[in-house]
Design an enzyme around this catalytic site. Structure first.
Site, short mmCIF file in Angstrom:
data_model
loop_
_atom_site.label_atom_id
_atom_site.label_comp_id
_atom_site.label_asym_id
_atom_site.label_seq_id
_atom_site.Cartn_x
_atom_site.Cartn_y
_atom_site.Cartn_z
N TYR A 20 6.38 -8.73 8.32
CA TYR A 20 6.12 -7.30 8.48
C TYR A 20 6.41 -6.86 9.91
O TYR A 20 6.25 -7.64 10.85
CB TYR A 20 4.65 -6.97 8.18
CG TYR A 20 4.17 -7.28 6.79
CD1 TYR A 20 4.23 -6.31 5.78
CD2 TYR A 20 3.65 -8.53 6.48
CE1 TYR A 20 3.77 -6.60 4.50
CE2 TYR A 20 3.19 -8.83 5.20
CZ TYR A 20 3.26 -7.85 4.22
OH TYR A 20 2.81 -8.13 2.95
N ARG B 43 -3.89 -4.73 7.56
CA ARG B 43 -4.95 -3.78 7.98
C ARG B 43 -6.16 -4.53 8.54
O ARG B 43 -6.82 -4.06 9.47
CB ARG B 43 -5.38 -2.92 6.80
CG ARG B 43 -4.37 -1.88 6.40
CD ARG B 43 -4.87 -1.03 5.26
NE ARG B 43 -4.87 -1.74 3.99
CZ ARG B 43 -5.80 -1.62 3.05
NH1 ARG B 43 -6.84 -0.83 3.25
NH2 ARG B 43 -5.71 -2.27 1.92
N ASP C 75 0.83 -1.20 0.00
CA ASP C 75 0.00 0.00 0.00
C ASP C 75 0.87 1.25 0.00
O ASP C 75 2.00 1.23 0.50
CB ASP C 75 -0.91 0.02 1.23
CG ASP C 75 -2.01 -1.03 1.15
OD1 ASP C 75 -2.37 -1.44 0.03
OD2 ASP C 75 -2.51 -1.45 2.21
N ASP D 143 -6.29 2.11 7.95
CA ASP D 143 -4.96 2.72 8.01
C ASP D 143 -5.15 4.23 7.96
O ASP D 143 -6.27 4.73 8.14
CB ASP D 143 -4.04 2.20 6.89
CG ASP D 143 -4.52 2.57 5.49
OD1 ASP D 143 -5.50 3.34 5.35
OD2 ASP D 143 -3.89 2.09 4.52
#
Length: 227
Positions: A71, A177, A43, A85
Site C-alpha cells: 500500500y 487504519r 474500504d 480514516d
C-alpha cells in the site's frame, strides 16, 4: 466435446467511494452470472488493486487473499477519527508541530515485523457472528482481540508535518487504519489515515489493473454464449 466451465480473474483499480461489493455487483451484472467474488476487501475510501474472480476461478479467492499486500498512502498527525480514516468526523488530539522525521521513523520501526494488532471497530471482522462495523454504527462497544500480523516494510516516503506519506508491505489481515492509530499513539499526538491505495497483491500490480468502466464496456461487448 465438452467445453471447459467458464473462469476468469480480473484486476481492477477500485474507484474512490465504491465498496468492494459494489465492484463485484457491477462485474456480475455485466457477465450475467452469479458466481463472482473479490479476493480481499478495500474500504470505500481506499483505491487501488482489487482482484475479482468469476466462475470456476472463485475457488482461487482464498489463495489470492493469503498473498502479501503493498500500500501507499497518507497519515495525518495531531488528529484522529472514530474509524481512523475520513469516514468519521475528524477531531483534534494534540499539536504535532514538534514531531520530527526521526521520531516518525522510530515509531514506524516499532510497528514493523511480527506484531499484535487490534482491528478497528469500523471493520468487517465478525465477532459473535456479527460484523463489528454494524455494532459500531449502533453505538455498541465490541471487545476486539489483538491478532498477529506481519508488517515487512513500513517506509516513510515523505514527511510534510502533519502529513506522513508511507509505503507499507504487510500480511493478510493487516489494517492500515490501525497502523495510523498506533503510530499516533506512539507519538502521543493521535493520527488518522487520509488516503490509501493498494498497489500490489502478491505478484499482481496496480499498473496491470483495468479502470472499472473500461472493463465493463469490454465485458458487455463480448459474446456471452459460453459463460
Amino acid at each position: 466435446m465438452q467445453e471447459e466451465p467458464y473462469g476468469e480473474v480480473f484486476l481492477i483499480n477500485k474507484p474512490y467511494e465504491w465498496t468492494s461489493f459494489d465492484v463485484v455487483k457491477k462485474v456480475r451484472n455485466a457477465l450475467k452470472i452469479k458466481k463472482v467474488g473479490h479476493a480481499g476487501t478495500l474500504d470505500p475510501l481506499a483505491t487501488g488493486l482489487l482482484i475479482i474472480c468469476a466462475g470456476k476461478k472463485t475457488k482461487s479467492i482464498d489463495t489470492y487473499m493469503a498473498q502479501e499486500k503493498e500500500y501507499t498512502g497518507t497519515f495525518v498527525l495531531g488528529k484522529t477519527t472514530e474509524s481512523f480514516d475520513l469516514e468519521k468526523e475528524v477531531v483534534n488530539v494534540a499539536d504535532p508541530s514538534h514531531i520530527t522525521l526521526e521520531e516518525v521513523k522510530a515509531a514506524a520501526a516499532q510497528l514493523t515485523g511480527d506484531i499484535m494488532q487490534i482491528p478497528p471497530m469500523h471493520s468487517a471482522i465478525k465477532v459473535d457472528g456479527k460484523r463489528v462495523y454494524e455494532s459500531a454504527r449502533k453505538g455498541k462497544e465490541v471487545k476486539m482481540e489483538a491478532r498477529p500480523v506481519t508488517v515487512s516494510l513500513f517506509e516513510i516516503t515523505r514527511f510534510d508535518n502533519p502529513e506522513v506519506h508511507f509505503k507499507i508491505v504487510c500480511s493478510k489481515g493487516t489494517y492500515i487504519r490501525s497502523l495510523a492509530r498506533d503510530l499516533g499513539e506512539i507519538l502521543n499526538v493521535g493520527a488518522y489515515m487520509s488516503a490509501l491505495t493498494r498497489t500490489r497483491i502478491g505478484e499482481f500490480k496496480l499498473e496491470e489493473a483495468a479502470e472499472l468502466n473500461n472493463l465493463i464496456a469490454e465485458i458487455k461487448a463480448r459474446p456471452h454464449e459460453n459463460l
